[in-house]
Motif scaffolding. Structure first.
Motif, PDB file in Angstrom:
ATOM      1  N   GLY A 100     -11.703  -9.151 -71.773  1.00 16.08           N
ATOM      2  CA  GLY A 100     -11.670  -7.839 -71.137  1.00 16.08           C
ATOM      3  C   GLY A 100     -12.127  -6.738 -72.071  1.00 16.08           C
ATOM      4  O   GLY A 100     -12.926  -5.876 -71.691  1.00 16.08           O
ATOM      5  N   ARG A 101     -11.640  -6.773 -73.296  1.00 15.82           N
ATOM      6  CA  ARG A 101     -12.067  -5.765 -74.275  1.00 15.82           C
ATOM      7  C   ARG A 101     -13.566  -5.870 -74.540  1.00 15.82           C
ATOM      8  O   ARG A 101     -14.258  -4.849 -74.652  1.00 15.82           O
ATOM      9  N   GLN A 102     -14.056  -7.100 -74.648  1.00 14.58           N
ATOM     10  CA  GLN A 102     -15.479  -7.305 -74.908  1.00 14.58           C
ATOM     11  C   GLN A 102     -16.319  -6.762 -73.760  1.00 14.58           C
ATOM     12  O   GLN A 102     -17.341  -6.106 -73.981  1.00 14.58           O
ATOM     13  N   PHE A 103     -15.881  -7.006 -72.540  1.00 17.36           N
ATOM     14  CA  PHE A 103     -16.607  -6.512 -71.375  1.00 17.36           C
ATOM     15  C   PHE A 103     -16.612  -4.985 -71.330  1.00 17.36           C
ATOM     16  O   PHE A 103     -17.655  -4.359 -71.144  1.00 17.36           O
ATOM     17  N   LEU A 104     -15.446  -4.367 -71.515  1.00 23.40           N
ATOM     18  CA  LEU A 104     -15.363  -2.910 -71.400  1.00 23.40           C
ATOM     19  C   LEU A 104     -16.115  -2.201 -72.517  1.00 23.40           C
ATOM     20  O   LEU A 104     -16.609  -1.082 -72.321  1.00 23.40           O
ATOM     21  N   SER A 105     -16.228  -2.833 -73.685  1.00 25.78           N
ATOM     22  CA  SER A 105     -16.977  -2.196 -74.766  1.00 25.78           C
ATOM     23  C   SER A 105     -18.437  -2.013 -74.380  1.00 25.78           C
ATOM     24  O   SER A 105     -19.097  -1.059 -74.798  1.00 25.78           O
ATOM     25  N   THR A 106     -18.945  -2.924 -73.542  1.00 23.07           N
ATOM     26  CA  THR A 106     -20.320  -2.793 -73.039  1.00 23.07           C
ATOM     27  C   THR A 106     -20.375  -1.899 -71.810  1.00 23.07           C
ATOM     28  O   THR A 106     -21.205  -0.997 -71.707  1.00 23.07           O
ATOM     29  N   ALA A 170     -13.360 -15.144 -60.731  1.00 22.17           N
ATOM     30  CA  ALA A 170     -13.974 -14.456 -61.870  1.00 22.17           C
ATOM     31  C   ALA A 170     -14.363 -13.033 -61.500  1.00 22.17           C
ATOM     32  O   ALA A 170     -14.144 -12.087 -62.264  1.00 22.17           O
ATOM     33  N   ALA A 171     -14.930 -12.869 -60.296  1.00 26.68           N
ATOM     34  CA  ALA A 171     -15.321 -11.535 -59.840  1.00 26.68           C
ATOM     35  C   ALA A 171     -14.114 -10.627 -59.668  1.00 26.68           C
ATOM     36  O   ALA A 171     -14.195  -9.421 -59.935  1.00 26.68           O
ATOM     37  N   HIS A 172     -12.989 -11.188 -59.240  1.00 28.56           N
ATOM     38  CA  HIS A 172     -11.771 -10.387 -59.108  1.00 28.56           C
ATOM     39  C   HIS A 172     -11.349  -9.807 -60.458  1.00 28.56           C
ATOM     40  O   HIS A 172     -10.997  -8.624 -60.561  1.00 28.56           O
ATOM     41  N   PHE A 173     -11.377 -10.635 -61.496  1.00 31.27           N
ATOM     42  CA  PHE A 173     -10.973 -10.161 -62.824  1.00 31.27           C
ATOM     43  C   PHE A 173     -11.912  -9.060 -63.315  1.00 31.27           C
ATOM     44  O   PHE A 173     -11.463  -8.003 -63.783  1.00 31.27           O
ATOM     45  N   VAL A 174     -13.215  -9.291 -63.183  1.00 34.71           N
ATOM     46  CA  VAL A 174     -14.182  -8.293 -63.635  1.00 34.71           C
ATOM     47  C   VAL A 174     -14.063  -7.007 -62.814  1.00 34.71           C
ATOM     48  O   VAL A 174     -14.190  -5.902 -63.342  1.00 34.71           O
ATOM     49  N   SER A 175     -13.783  -7.144 -61.513  1.00 35.60           N
ATOM     50  CA  SER A 175     -13.645  -5.957 -60.656  1.00 35.60           C
ATOM     51  C   SER A 175     -12.447  -5.118 -61.064  1.00 35.60           C
ATOM     52  O   SER A 175     -12.508  -3.885 -61.043  1.00 35.60           O
ATOM     53  N   LEU A 176     -11.344  -5.775 -61.433  1.00 34.24           N
ATOM     54  CA  LEU A 176     -10.167  -5.035 -61.905  1.00 34.24           C
ATOM     55  C   LEU A 176     -10.512  -4.217 -63.148  1.00 34.24           C
ATOM     56  O   LEU A 176     -10.142  -3.042 -63.261  1.00 34.24           O
ATOM     57  N   LEU A 177     -11.221  -4.839 -64.078  1.00 35.50           N
ATOM     58  CA  LEU A 177     -11.619  -4.139 -65.295  1.00 35.50           C
ATOM     59  C   LEU A 177     -12.560  -2.981 -64.981  1.00 35.50           C
ATOM     60  O   LEU A 177     -12.403  -1.867 -65.498  1.00 35.50           O
ATOM     61  N   THR A 178     -13.553  -3.267 -64.131  1.00 36.18           N
ATOM     62  CA  THR A 178     -14.574  -2.267 -63.825  1.00 36.18           C
ATOM     63  C   THR A 178     -13.987  -1.053 -63.128  1.00 36.18           C
ATOM     64  O   THR A 178     -14.268   0.098 -63.509  1.00 36.18           O
ATOM     65  N   TYR A 179     -13.164  -1.282 -62.114  1.00 40.17           N
ATOM     66  CA  TYR A 179     -12.599  -0.166 -61.356  1.00 40.17           C
ATOM     67  C   TYR A 179     -11.761   0.740 -62.257  1.00 40.17           C
ATOM     68  O   TYR A 179     -11.958   1.964 -62.277  1.00 40.17           O
ATOM     69  N   GLU A 180     -10.836   0.143 -62.992  1.00 37.84           N
ATOM     70  CA  GLU A 180      -9.967   0.965 -63.844  1.00 37.84           C
ATOM     71  C   GLU A 180     -10.762   1.650 -64.946  1.00 37.84           C
ATOM     72  O   GLU A 180     -10.516   2.814 -65.277  1.00 37.84           O
ATOM     73  N   GLY A 181     -11.729   0.924 -65.522  1.00 40.29           N
ATOM     74  CA  GLY A 181     -12.541   1.524 -66.576  1.00 40.29           C
ATOM     75  C   GLY A 181     -13.326   2.722 -66.083  1.00 40.29           C
ATOM     76  O   GLY A 181     -13.381   3.762 -66.743  1.00 40.29           O
ATOM     77  N   GLN A 182     -13.908   2.596 -64.898  1.00 39.03           N
ATOM     78  CA  GLN A 182     -14.683   3.707 -64.344  1.00 39.03           C
ATOM     79  C   GLN A 182     -13.799   4.874 -63.932  1.00 39.03           C
ATOM     80  O   GLN A 182     -14.168   6.033 -64.123  1.00 39.03           O
ATOM     81  N   GLN A 183     -12.632   4.568 -63.354  1.00 46.49           N
ATOM     82  CA  GLN A 183     -11.739   5.641 -62.938  1.00 46.49           C
ATOM     83  C   GLN A 183     -11.208   6.431 -64.142  1.00 46.49           C
ATOM     84  O   GLN A 183     -11.223   7.659 -64.135  1.00 46.49           O
ATOM     85  N   ARG A 184     -10.756   5.730 -65.152  1.00 44.63           N
ATOM     86  CA  ARG A 184     -10.172   6.428 -66.306  1.00 44.63           C
ATOM     87  C   ARG A 184     -11.223   7.178 -67.120  1.00 44.63           C
ATOM     88  O   ARG A 184     -10.933   8.202 -67.732  1.00 44.63           O
ATOM     89  N   SER A 185     -12.437   6.639 -67.147  1.00 50.37           N
ATOM     90  CA  SER A 185     -13.501   7.287 -67.927  1.00 50.37           C
ATOM     91  C   SER A 185     -14.323   8.259 -67.091  1.00 50.37           C
ATOM     92  O   SER A 185     -15.302   8.825 -67.595  1.00 50.37           O
ATOM     93  N   LYS A 186     -13.912   8.457 -65.817  1.00 49.64           N
ATOM     94  CA  LYS A 186     -14.679   9.324 -64.909  1.00 49.64           C
ATOM     95  C   LYS A 186     -16.147   8.877 -64.876  1.00 49.64           C
ATOM     96  O   LYS A 186     -17.071   9.646 -65.082  1.00 49.64           O
ATOM     97  N   GLU A 196      -5.960   2.856 -74.240  1.00 50.91           N
ATOM     98  CA  GLU A 196      -6.173   2.859 -72.797  1.00 50.91           C
ATOM     99  C   GLU A 196      -6.958   1.630 -72.352  1.00 50.91           C
ATOM    100  O   GLU A 196      -6.689   1.047 -71.293  1.00 50.91           O
ATOM    101  N   ILE A 197      -7.925   1.237 -73.173  1.00 45.04           N
ATOM    102  CA  ILE A 197      -8.681   0.027 -72.860  1.00 45.04           C
ATOM    103  C   ILE A 197      -7.759  -1.183 -72.855  1.00 45.04           C
ATOM    104  O   ILE A 197      -7.829  -2.049 -71.970  1.00 45.04           O
TER     105      ILE A 197
END
Length: 219
Positions: A100-106, A170-186, A196-197
């Motif tokens: 998750g951290r690796q994905f969000l860093s990108t 797999a898509a569910h896990f990535v979607s959870l990361l993506t949604y929260e990452g985009q919401q928190r980072s506007k 936060e990550i």
């Protein structure tokens, strides 16, 4: 009497010219937006002629598509996974945190985020971008989805997870990361802290495990 030599265009396939155009185009599209970007400005920044851009890409739209495609493939090329991850069911939560951290860093990289916003703004006008609004979206890391799908399938086959459709899990896990990452980072316009990550990754891993762990391993 001698005359000045007429500059000769570089060969159409010269990698250095194409790379320079791609760098300049990425910068101009991200900073100016698609509509305000123009090939003259891109050519000047790349140090090439406008005709060279036409030779390589044809027009502005196809250059834009190429920039998006390069962002997608570039994120994957820069991503390497520890092959020991997601093998031991006892370490599943910790391994998901690492991924998750690796994905969000990108995904939260400023340039990747800017390209994502640009894709969202332009997809209605450029149907060729449709493929970039799902599994191929800039920063969504198809390689991660493939790696997760493979490992989830193996864990499910051993009875450690219950996932009839590993790709969907797999898509569910990535979607959870993506949604929260985009919401928190506007949508990538506000920097978020490592803490936060970690919160995003912990929540995503917890929800994933609750949804997919085998009943035999539930406490």
């Amino acid at each position: 009497m001698t005359t000045a030599a007429t500059p000769v265009e570089a060969p159409r396939g010269l990698p250095g010219k194409r790379a320079a155009i791609m760098r300049a185009a990425t910068h101009i599209f991200v900073t100016a937006g698609y509509e305000r970007a123009n090939l003259d400005t891109i050519a000047t920044e790349a140090g090439v002629s406008k005709q060279t851009i036409y030779n390589h890409f044809g027009d502005k739209e196809r250059l834009f598509i190429a920039v998006v495609d390069e962002a997608r493939s570039g994120a994957d090329r820069a991503t390497e996974f520890d092959e020991s991850l997601l093998d031991d069911p006892a370490a599943l939560e910790q391994d998901l945190l690492v991924l998750g951290r690796q994905f969000l860093s990108t995904a939260l990289d400023p340039q990747v985020s800017a390209l994502r916003r640009l894709i969202i703004a332009e997809v209605a006008h450029h149907p060729a971008l449709h493929r970039s609004c799902g599994d191929g979206e800039a920063g969504s890391a198809p390689k991660l989805l493939g790696f997760l799908t493979q490992r989830i399938a193996l864990l499910a086959a051993r009875g450690d997870l219950v996932a009839e459709r590993p790709a969907r899990a797999a898509a569910h896990f990535v979607s959870l990361l993506t949604y929260e990452g985009q919401q928190r980072s506007k949508y990538g316009t506000v920097a978020i802290s490592p803490g936060e990550i970690d919160d995003i990754c912990i929540d995503a891993a917890d929800l994933f495990i609750r949804a997919y762990r085998s009943p035999a391993t539930r406490s």
